[in-house]
Write a protein that holds these residues in place. Structure first.
Motif, PDB file in Angstrom:
ATOM      1  N   ASN A  46     -30.948  55.156  49.746  1.00 35.24           N
ATOM      2  CA  ASN A  46     -30.098  55.191  48.696  1.00 35.24           C
ATOM      3  C   ASN A  46     -28.622  55.794  49.213  1.00 35.24           C
ATOM      4  O   ASN A  46     -28.768  57.099  49.414  1.00 35.24           O
ATOM      5  N   GLY A  94     -30.184  53.476  42.498  1.00 37.45           N
ATOM      6  CA  GLY A  94     -31.239  53.525  43.564  1.00 37.45           C
ATOM      7  C   GLY A  94     -32.436  53.174  42.904  1.00 37.45           C
ATOM      8  O   GLY A  94     -33.675  53.885  43.094  1.00 37.45           O
ATOM      9  N   THR A 146     -33.486  51.012  46.372  1.00 36.66           N
ATOM     10  CA  THR A 146     -33.258  51.882  47.492  1.00 36.66           C
ATOM     11  C   THR A 146     -33.567  53.239  47.160  1.00 36.66           C
ATOM     12  O   THR A 146     -32.927  54.121  46.958  1.00 36.66           O
TER      13      THR A 146
END
Length: 294
Positions: free
Chosen positions: A93, A98, A101
């Protein structure tokens, strides 16, 4: 668990923080004898890297794992390009929320080492295909991991359209458009429009109206295998657009039809072994993290 040896690295262009993380990632992987292949645009951010360079398509063919450094948008783009291959994707991220990620740069090496040693969980996420037709002729095609959105484009006027699910007429609607979302996208644009949060393992699609011109219009959740069809009213004065993950735009005209259905390939997304969807929701959406005393 699968052993990773050939690792493709894809980074978001134009971010100093991404470049910093890419350098750390490269150093760690090379020092631990992994074969690293940089995506072509990513390689341009690391002059003198001395590594093999490949397109995203080739990374999907020759690598065991793809690591995406950026935000959720970066992973969405990579997912569309790599969905035809079975390559797992891991996100680091460097964006805002996020949801996809989920490895933090703060403990990159520690978390990554565990994943590469086999301590990870794997999820299969489905994508959606959209086909725009005019008088029966194909006019455009797009793919989305999060959502496919019919919207007015630059116009501020409402859109008139008919909705069909599995060939059955559902309703005619005038609104700012319609969000057709996967469970992955249910925590994104669909959520901001009042749609429900769906667990990523659900085989379902949610349809969320955008500012409908009626109080009775509500989100509808349907089976993930459903074929959805939108027919734009010929009386529309503006030419709406179809957006795929907010990154790919398809132009439409009054009278056009948009067919939306599940893509035959699935994204293979991996997370650290302690990944928890509800914990992610608590962190990213600001849910209460303690139970109040009674």
């Amino acid at each position: 668990m699968e052993s990773f040896k050939h690792i493709g690295v894809i980074g978001r262009i134009g971010s100093v923080k991404v470049v910093e993380t890419l350098r750390r990632l490269k150093s760690y992987l090379v020092a631990n004898d992994y074969q690293v292949i940089l995506e072509a645009d990513t390689a341009s951010m690391l002059p003198g890297h001395g590594l093999q360079v490949a397109s995203k398509k080739l990374i999907g063919e020759i690598c065991d794992l793809a690591i995406v450094v950026g935000g959720d948008g970066s992973l969405l783009g990579a997912a569309r390009d790599l969905s035809k291959s079975s390559i797992p994707i891991l996100g680091v991220n460097r964006g805002r929320l996020g949801f996809l990620t989920d490895i933090s740069p703060d403990d990159l090496e520690e978390r990554l080492s565990r994943v590469l040693e086999g301590e990870y969980v794997e999820e299969k996420r489905f994508l959606l295909d959209a086909h725009v037709k005019r008088n029966g002729e194909p006019m455009g095609y797009g793919t989305a991991l999060n959502d496919i959105v019919l919207h007015p484009g630059r116009s501020t006027r409402m859109i008139g359209f008919d909705l069909y699910i599995e060939g059955q007429f559902v309703y005619s609607q005038r609104s700012d458009g319609l969000i057709v979302s996967t469970p992955t996208g249910s925590t994104a644009y669909a959520l901001s429009a009042g749609g429900p949060i769906m667990h990523p393992r659900l085989d379902a699609i949610v349809l969320v109206p955008m500012f409908p011109h009626t109080l009775s219009s509500r989100p509808i959740v349907v089976d993930g295998g459903s074929e959805i069809k939108l027919v734009i009213d010929e009386a529309n004065e503006n030419w709406p657009q179809v957006s795929c993950d907010g990154q790919q735009e398809l132009a439409c005209a009054p009278g056009d039809s948009i067919s939306i259905a599940k893509k035959p390939f699935r994204l293979n997304l991996i997370h650290p072994s302690d990944h928890n969807f509800y914990a992610t929701c608590r962190e990213k959406l600001g849910w209460a993290s303690t139970i109040a005393a009674s």
